[in-house]
Design a protein around this motif. Sequence first.
Motif, PDB file in Angstrom:
ATOM      1  N   UNK A  94       0.829  -1.202   0.000  1.00  0.00           N
ATOM      2  CA  UNK A  94       0.000   0.000   0.000  1.00  0.00           C
ATOM      3  C   UNK A  94       0.862   1.250   0.000  1.00  0.00           C
ATOM      4  N   UNK A  95       0.260   2.346  -0.385  1.00  0.00           N
ATOM      5  CA  UNK A  95       0.953   3.631  -0.393  1.00  0.00           C
ATOM      6  C   UNK A  95      -0.035   4.738  -0.077  1.00  0.00           C
ATOM      7  N   UNK A  96       0.435   5.777   0.515  1.00  0.00           N
ATOM      8  CA  UNK A  96      -0.374   6.979   0.712  1.00  0.00           C
ATOM      9  C   UNK A  96       0.451   8.185   0.298  1.00  0.00           C
ATOM     10  N   UNK A  97      -0.238   9.160  -0.278  1.00  0.00           N
ATOM     11  CA  UNK A  97       0.434  10.322  -0.846  1.00  0.00           C
ATOM     12  C   UNK A  97      -0.259  11.587  -0.356  1.00  0.00           C
ATOM     13  N   UNK A  98       0.533  12.529   0.132  1.00  0.00           N
ATOM     14  CA  UNK A  98       0.012  13.797   0.629  1.00  0.00           C
ATOM     15  C   UNK A  98       0.052  14.818  -0.507  1.00  0.00           C
ATOM     16  N   UNK A  99      -1.104  15.023  -1.148  1.00  0.00           N
ATOM     17  CA  UNK A  99      -1.205  15.983  -2.240  1.00  0.00           C
ATOM     18  C   UNK A  99      -0.919  17.383  -1.717  1.00  0.00           C
ATOM     19  N   UNK A 100      -1.506  17.710  -0.586  1.00  0.00           N
ATOM     20  CA  UNK A 100      -1.240  18.933   0.172  1.00  0.00           C
ATOM     21  C   UNK A 100      -1.177  18.521   1.634  1.00  0.00           C
ATOM     22  N   UNK A 101      -0.754  19.398   2.538  1.00  0.00           N
ATOM     23  CA  UNK A 101      -0.774  19.034   3.957  1.00  0.00           C
ATOM     24  C   UNK A 101      -2.162  18.649   4.463  1.00  0.00           C
ATOM     25  N   UNK A 102      -3.222  19.095   3.756  1.00  0.00           N
ATOM     26  CA  UNK A 102      -4.588  18.799   4.206  1.00  0.00           C
ATOM     27  C   UNK A 102      -5.238  17.635   3.466  1.00  0.00           C
ATOM     28  N   UNK A 103      -4.682  17.193   2.338  1.00  0.00           N
ATOM     29  CA  UNK A 103      -5.309  16.162   1.508  1.00  0.00           C
ATOM     30  C   UNK A 103      -4.383  14.967   1.334  1.00  0.00           C
ATOM     31  N   UNK A 104      -4.876  13.781   1.721  1.00  0.00           N
ATOM     32  CA  UNK A 104      -4.115  12.545   1.582  1.00  0.00           C
ATOM     33  C   UNK A 104      -4.912  11.540   0.764  1.00  0.00           C
ATOM     34  N   UNK A 105      -4.229  10.855  -0.159  1.00  0.00           N
ATOM     35  CA  UNK A 105      -4.817   9.790  -0.954  1.00  0.00           C
ATOM     36  C   UNK A 105      -4.069   8.496  -0.677  1.00  0.00           C
ATOM     37  N   UNK A 106      -4.789   7.380  -0.694  1.00  0.00           N
ATOM     38  CA  UNK A 106      -4.142   6.107  -0.421  1.00  0.00           C
ATOM     39  C   UNK A 106      -4.694   4.992  -1.279  1.00  0.00           C
ATOM     40  N   UNK A 107      -3.860   3.978  -1.537  1.00  0.00           N
ATOM     41  CA  UNK A 107      -4.271   2.806  -2.305  1.00  0.00           C
ATOM     42  C   UNK A 107      -3.520   1.593  -1.792  1.00  0.00           C
ATOM     43  N   UNK A 108      -4.209   0.470  -1.718  1.00  0.00           N
ATOM     44  CA  UNK A 108      -3.580  -0.752  -1.252  1.00  0.00           C
ATOM     45  C   UNK A 108      -4.155  -1.974  -1.934  1.00  0.00           C
ATOM     46  N   UNK A 109      -3.327  -3.024  -2.067  1.00  0.00           N
ATOM     47  CA  UNK A 109      -3.751  -4.299  -2.641  1.00  0.00           C
ATOM     48  C   UNK A 109      -3.352  -5.414  -1.676  1.00  0.00           C
ATOM     49  N   UNK A 110      -4.298  -6.333  -1.440  1.00  0.00           N
ATOM     50  CA  UNK A 110      -4.058  -7.466  -0.538  1.00  0.00           C
ATOM     51  C   UNK A 110      -4.359  -8.757  -1.282  1.00  0.00           C
ATOM     52  N   UNK A 111      -3.401  -9.668  -1.282  1.00  0.00           N
ATOM     53  CA  UNK A 111      -3.602 -11.002  -1.834  1.00  0.00           C
ATOM     54  C   UNK A 111      -3.571 -11.997  -0.684  1.00  0.00           C
ATOM     55  N   UNK A 112      -4.658 -12.768  -0.541  1.00  0.00           N
ATOM     56  CA  UNK A 112      -4.766 -13.761   0.527  1.00  0.00           C
ATOM     57  C   UNK A 112      -4.747 -15.148  -0.090  1.00  0.00           C
ATOM     58  N   UNK A 113      -3.845 -15.996   0.399  1.00  0.00           N
ATOM     59  CA  UNK A 113      -3.622 -17.327  -0.152  1.00  0.00           C
ATOM     60  C   UNK A 113      -3.794 -18.358   0.960  1.00  0.00           C
ATOM     61  N   UNK A 114      -4.840 -19.190   0.845  1.00  0.00           N
ATOM     62  CA  UNK A 114      -5.101 -20.215   1.854  1.00  0.00           C
ATOM     63  C   UNK A 114      -4.783 -21.592   1.333  1.00  0.00           C
ATOM     64  N   UNK A 115      -4.463 -22.511   2.253  1.00  0.00           N
ATOM     65  CA  UNK A 115      -4.139 -23.872   1.824  1.00  0.00           C
ATOM     66  C   UNK A 115      -4.290 -24.850   2.984  1.00  0.00           C
ATOM     67  N   UNK A 116      -4.643 -26.097   2.648  1.00  0.00           N
ATOM     68  CA  UNK A 116      -4.495 -27.189   3.590  1.00  0.00           C
ATOM     69  C   UNK A 116      -5.747 -27.729   4.226  1.00  0.00           C
ATOM     70  N   UNK A 117      -6.760 -26.899   4.494  1.00  0.00           N
ATOM     71  CA  UNK A 117      -7.898 -27.361   5.283  1.00  0.00           C
ATOM     72  C   UNK A 117      -9.033 -27.794   4.376  1.00  0.00           C
ATOM     73  N   UNK A 118      -9.465 -29.059   4.490  1.00  0.00           N
ATOM     74  CA  UNK A 118     -10.572 -29.569   3.675  1.00  0.00           C
ATOM     75  C   UNK A 118     -11.638 -30.204   4.569  1.00  0.00           C
ATOM     76  N   UNK A 119     -11.681 -29.838   5.849  1.00  0.00           N
ATOM     77  CA  UNK A 119     -12.678 -30.369   6.769  1.00  0.00           C
ATOM     78  C   UNK A 119     -14.070 -29.888   6.426  1.00  0.00           C
TER      79      UNK A 119
END
Length: 394
Positions: free
Chosen positions: A296-321
Amino acid sequence: MWKTLAVAGLLWAAATQCVHAQSSIALYGIVDTGIAYTNTAASSISAAGASRVSAVTGFGAGDRFGLTGIEDLGGGTRAVFTLENGFSGLTGAALQGGRMFGRQAFVGLDSERFGRVTLGRQYDISYDYLSPFLAWQTFGSIYGAHIGDVDNTFDTFRLDNTVKYQVSPIEGLRAGAIYAFSNQAGGAPDMGFANNRAYSLGLSWKSNGWQAALTWLHLDNPSSSTSGSNPGGAVGGEYTNATSIFYNTGFVTRQNVYGAAISYATQHAVFNFVFTDTLLDYAGAGSLGVRNYEINTRYYVTPALMLGAGYIFTDGSGFVGTGAKAFARGDHPQWHQLDLGAMYLLSKRTDLHVSVLYQRAAADADTVALNVLGPGGEGRTVQVGVVAGLRHRF
């Protein structure tokens, strides 16, 4: 005699003023309310989902008020305490199971030379050290935390009965450890002193715009906090909720969470990478591994305005109950999530903020569940949320 009493009174008054001068108590808090839209939400992952527009609160930063204080004991040592209440800004009701001070409640000693030790209800070390790197914490909303909060980086549960120690041996370096007691007497392996206990370790470092952290959290029988065998242990009855899809699938006998994060800040921007690896062991039903990769990243366009973007990849394995069939049709579920956010400061203490969240199930995953906002409902593989509101800090 009267002169003696007068002198004693003056000395007592002077001493009292001195103590007050060396001590302080502060009141602080956050109220954060707004409106949220989601394309699909349901009471459980197996119920039918539908679109929803609702009033929401605490979605940017949980509503709270607290008291924190220090007393100078001399020689570089201070007594410290914090009592922090979580509440709903829409209804006024207490959160965290109705506790008066459910967010935090601890007392301790802080020494410039020997470090800080605190006792009570506290955040685990993993949350303390990883949260400054997370999108939901720095620019987004609570709905943008990792699916199921399996790594507790959203802090679904705090730890009761804890002793926490932190020390900074050199500038920029911090180390911490926590042990949370089950408060049960010795006995059978699943019913004795290890039943619903926890411990955690962490290391963090800062230097010239760089930050990094390493963490480990271990829990024994955390599901006993909600099953009834030991709700008074380390995890105090908060282990599960509607979007805790990995906790809801069976009784968790052991949980290990390993975390790492690194960050670099420039004059106007901050770049973060976070990795967590969680292993859940279920009673009689195997285990599940869940790895979260977040950038993720956040950027301060001005001292009063902040923009942010993030990406999350979740990888599960193993459980078949049997329980796994509620969220996956095979042993390799995956999820993709996008967090977007913006914040505009009206003053140093008041801001307007908006978040857009997108989550998609992939591979063997059969459901979506944006944190707190969801789950999406049966058959839903895409979930979108949009939230906007006003936040005031005091």
